[in-house]
Scaffold this motif. Structure first.
Motif, short mmCIF file in Angstrom:
data_model
loop_
_atom_site.label_atom_id
_atom_site.label_comp_id
_atom_site.label_asym_id
_atom_site.label_seq_id
_atom_site.Cartn_x
_atom_site.Cartn_y
_atom_site.Cartn_z
N SER A 197 0.94 -1.03 0.13
CA SER A 197 -0.06 -0.11 0.07
C SER A 197 0.89 1.24 -0.06
N PRO A 198 0.50 2.28 -0.70
CA PRO A 198 1.12 3.72 -0.69
C PRO A 198 1.01 4.37 0.80
N PRO A 199 1.71 5.33 0.77
CA PRO A 199 1.64 6.33 2.01
C PRO A 199 0.11 6.76 2.15
N SER A 200 -0.70 6.62 3.51
CA SER A 200 -1.94 6.83 3.56
C SER A 200 -2.27 8.49 3.12
N SER A 201 -3.42 8.66 2.58
CA SER A 201 -3.64 10.01 2.18
C SER A 201 -4.38 10.72 3.39
N ARG A 202 -4.41 9.91 4.57
CA ARG A 202 -5.07 10.58 5.56
C ARG A 202 -3.89 11.24 6.55
N GLY A 203 -2.74 11.04 5.96
CA GLY A 203 -1.49 11.81 6.84
C GLY A 203 -0.89 10.93 7.68
N PHE A 204 -1.02 9.44 7.80
CA PHE A 204 -0.27 8.65 8.36
C PHE A 204 1.23 8.33 7.95
N VAL A 205 1.91 8.30 8.80
CA VAL A 205 3.38 7.89 8.43
C VAL A 205 3.63 6.91 7.82
N TYR A 206 4.02 6.34 6.57
CA TYR A 206 4.18 5.12 6.20
C TYR A 206 5.62 4.62 6.44
N PHE A 207 5.87 3.47 7.13
CA PHE A 207 7.03 2.87 7.31
C PHE A 207 7.11 1.76 6.49
N PRO A 208 8.57 1.13 6.35
CA PRO A 208 8.67 0.07 5.53
C PRO A 208 8.03 -1.11 6.14
N PRO A 209 7.80 -1.96 5.16
CA PRO A 209 7.30 -3.27 5.90
C PRO A 209 8.30 -4.18 6.64
N GLU A 210 7.94 -4.92 7.35
CA GLU A 210 8.56 -5.64 8.52
C GLU A 210 9.39 -6.65 7.86
N ASP A 211 9.32 -7.04 6.47
CA ASP A 211 10.23 -8.18 6.05
C ASP A 211 11.47 -7.60 5.42
N LEU A 212 11.66 -6.41 5.64
CA LEU A 212 13.11 -5.84 5.03
C LEU A 212 14.48 -6.84 5.55
N LYS A 213 15.32 -6.40 5.03
CA LYS A 213 16.73 -7.49 5.31
C LYS A 213 16.94 -7.35 6.69
N GLU A 214 17.48 -8.32 7.39
CA GLU A 214 17.63 -8.14 8.79
C GLU A 214 18.64 -7.38 9.35
N LYS A 221 -7.46 20.61 16.99
CA LYS A 221 -7.28 19.79 15.97
C LYS A 221 -5.90 19.08 16.07
N ILE A 222 -6.04 17.71 16.46
CA ILE A 222 -4.92 16.84 16.45
C ILE A 222 -4.23 16.77 15.39
N PRO A 223 -3.12 16.88 15.30
CA PRO A 223 -1.91 16.66 14.22
C PRO A 223 -1.86 15.29 13.98
N ASN A 224 -1.70 15.06 12.43
CA ASN A 224 -1.35 13.68 12.22
C ASN A 224 0.21 13.33 12.27
N LEU A 225 0.65 12.34 12.17
CA LEU A 225 1.88 11.58 12.47
C LEU A 225 2.91 12.42 12.01
N GLN A 259 -4.94 6.84 12.83
CA GLN A 259 -5.35 8.11 12.99
C GLN A 259 -5.61 8.52 14.58
N LYS A 260 -5.79 7.41 15.15
CA LYS A 260 -5.82 7.54 16.82
C LYS A 260 -4.41 6.95 17.07
N TRP A 261 -3.43 7.99 16.91
CA TRP A 261 -2.08 7.29 17.08
C TRP A 261 -1.52 6.78 18.66
N LEU A 262 -2.33 7.39 19.54
CA LEU A 262 -1.84 7.04 20.88
C LEU A 262 -2.18 5.35 21.24
N SER A 263 -1.13 4.46 21.58
CA SER A 263 -1.61 3.25 21.82
C SER A 263 -2.06 3.21 23.43
N SER A 264 -2.36 2.07 23.79
CA SER A 264 -2.99 2.02 25.23
C SER A 264 -1.73 2.39 26.18
#
Length: 468
Positions: free
Chosen positions: A8-25, A58-62, A122-127
């Motif tokens: 998937s491409p970077p989110s249009s809603r302003g999320f930060v796109y990070f590389p997938p987890e299966d990049l080289k070790e 107005k909560i900022p995006n990541l 979008q709700k970027w605070l974890s528990s």
């Protein structure tokens, strides 16, 4: 943590796109090592900044949050370099500075996600982030309370009840032997014998005066609903600080929920957000609350009745002995429900140009999508709207007081906290509280967190009384 499809491409809603987890070790290993480079004091600064940003109307995006945190680190790093200029004269900023440890290697947000404080959503605070940052806010509030003010203190003398405390008292004949503090009792025996003899023989002879037992407290459950006004005027900034009324109220509720969770886990705390209609709010969504926009949907009006009705329904399902509604608002009611055609005709006969509002499906869906709130339309569908500057419409005022009295008859206490700079708005609230024998507070938004915490603790202390 929310996951993203690796294609998937970077989110249009302003999320930060990070590389997938299966990049080289090797890349994963490097990032994990870098994620541990944030020192504790820097992490505290970052989390406090995250908390401030989370409370904004107005909560900022990541992406915006990343820039804010980078600016904080830049400022911190610059100050530190200036302070240690002589000491670090021969070292490069990248080798010694905070920026060399954090921002030059990978995004700060990425590191906070790795540590479990944030999530790519979008709700970027974890528990974990919600609890940790809320705890920091709570600590700040508790420190701000004056010495000697009501707080969480150990109790020296408490009667018999169902909640076992850490404090002790002398055992009295007839008390429940299961409450004996065995280690303390043995220690008292040894001390007594040691005063009379240099040699302690086993078996040890215990006397009644040596015995100590744990103190107990009557555990009475409390259910409190905090109804927070989301009308459009709550977004106004306070003259007592840079936070708006809604931001100050959210900060107070966030810390209050963490206080309850830590010290009174058997109690129930509920949150209701209301304008013209009301909705139950999940405690973890407190930071994301925002006011209703003025417009054709008219949700930005203030309907106390909607808060009372929804609060009443929630409390009737709770088995707590003590039930209470606390209304947090900055103005008087400007709307109420119309329960039948007769009421509507009565108003129209006196005021032919009166305005009535019913939320349509599109509005309900919009609020659900944008504010994640399920507006309660079972308590009433037709809303009578009548805003009068510094006055309350007679019909709205009467219907509101009638609803408050219904709650009071069911054993629900009602208190109102007014956060506003206009004391003229308090007269109606005072009148309403007389009918339900409740309390009203008029405060500036800058101290609402201290008032709410003190009020909760004082009320909790009053209703949990030991048996004589």
């Amino acid at each position: 943590m929310d996951s993203l499809n690796k294609d998937s491409p970077p989110s249009s809603r302003g999320f930060v796109y990070f590389p997938p987890e299966d990049l080289k070790e090797s890349q994963n290993s490097r990032e994990n090592q870098q994620g541990q480079n944030i020192s504790k004091d820097i992490l505290d600064k970052l989390l406090k900044a995250v908390g401030r940003e989370a409370l904004r109307e107005k909560i900022p995006n990541l992406q915006e949050l990343e820039q804010t945190l980078q600016n904080i680190l830049t400022s911190y790093d610059s100050n530190k370099e200036n302070h240690n200029q002589e000491k670090d004269r021969n070292q490069s900023p990248k080798a010694t500075g905070i920026l060399g440890q954090v921002s030059d290697q990978q995004p700060i947000i990425r590191q906070l996600i790795q540590k479990g404080y944030l999530r790519d959503s979008q709700k970027w605070l974890s528990s974990k982030g919600f609890i940790n940052i809320g705890g920091k806010i709570l600590n700040d509030v508790m420190k701000a309370l004056k010495a000697g003010d009501l707080g969480v203190h150990n109790i020296n003398t408490v009667g018999y009840g169902s909640l076992i405390l850490d404090t002790n008292k002398k055992y009295e004949s007839g008390d429940d032997i299961r409450l004996l503090n065995v280690p303390n009792s043995l220690l008292n025996t040894i001390r007594r014998i040691a005063k009379k003899s240099t040699q302690i023989e086993i078996p040890i002879k215990i006397e009644v005066d040596d015995l100590e037992e744990y103190e107990t407290m009557q555990d009475v459950r409390v259910a409190v609903i905090y109804c927070i006004d989301l009308s459009s005027t709550m977004r106004y900034s306070s003259m007592f600080g840079d936070m708006s009324r809604i931001e100050a109220a959210k900060r107070a509720l966030w810390s209050l929920f963490l206080l309850n969770r830590k010290y009174f886990p058997s109690d129930s705390i509920y949150i209701v957000g209301f304008g013209a209609l009301a909705s139950k709010v999940r405690p973890h969504d407190i930071p994301y609350l925002k006011t209703f926009e003025p417009g054709s949907d008219f949700l930005h009006y203030t309907n106390y009745q909607s808060a009372f009705r929804l609060g009443n329904k929630i409390l009737q399902k709770d088995g707590a002995t003590n039930k209470r509604i606390v209304l947090i608002t900055d103005g008087h009611p400007s709307a109420c429900f119309i329960d039948n055609k007769k009421e509507q005709d009565e108003i129209l006969s006196q005021k032919p140009y009166s305005h009535f509002y019913t939320a349509d499906k599109e509005t309900l869906h919009h609020v659900k999508e944008n504010q994640d709130m399920n507006l309660d339309i079972t308590s009433g569908e037709v809303v009578y709207l009548c805003y009068r500057y510094r006055q309350v419409d007679q019909y709205v005022g009467e219907k509101t007081i009638e609803e408050a009295r219904k709650c009071h008859k069911l054993g629900i206490e009602i208190d109102t906290i007014m956060i506003s700079e206009e004391d003229s708005l308090l007269s109606y609230v005072n009148e309403m509280e007389k009918h339900v024998k409740g309390r009203s507070y008029y405060i500036n938004p800058g101290i609402i967190d201290k008032v709410l915490l003190t009020d909760y603790l004082r009320n909790r202390k009053q209703i949990i009384r030991p048996h004589s």
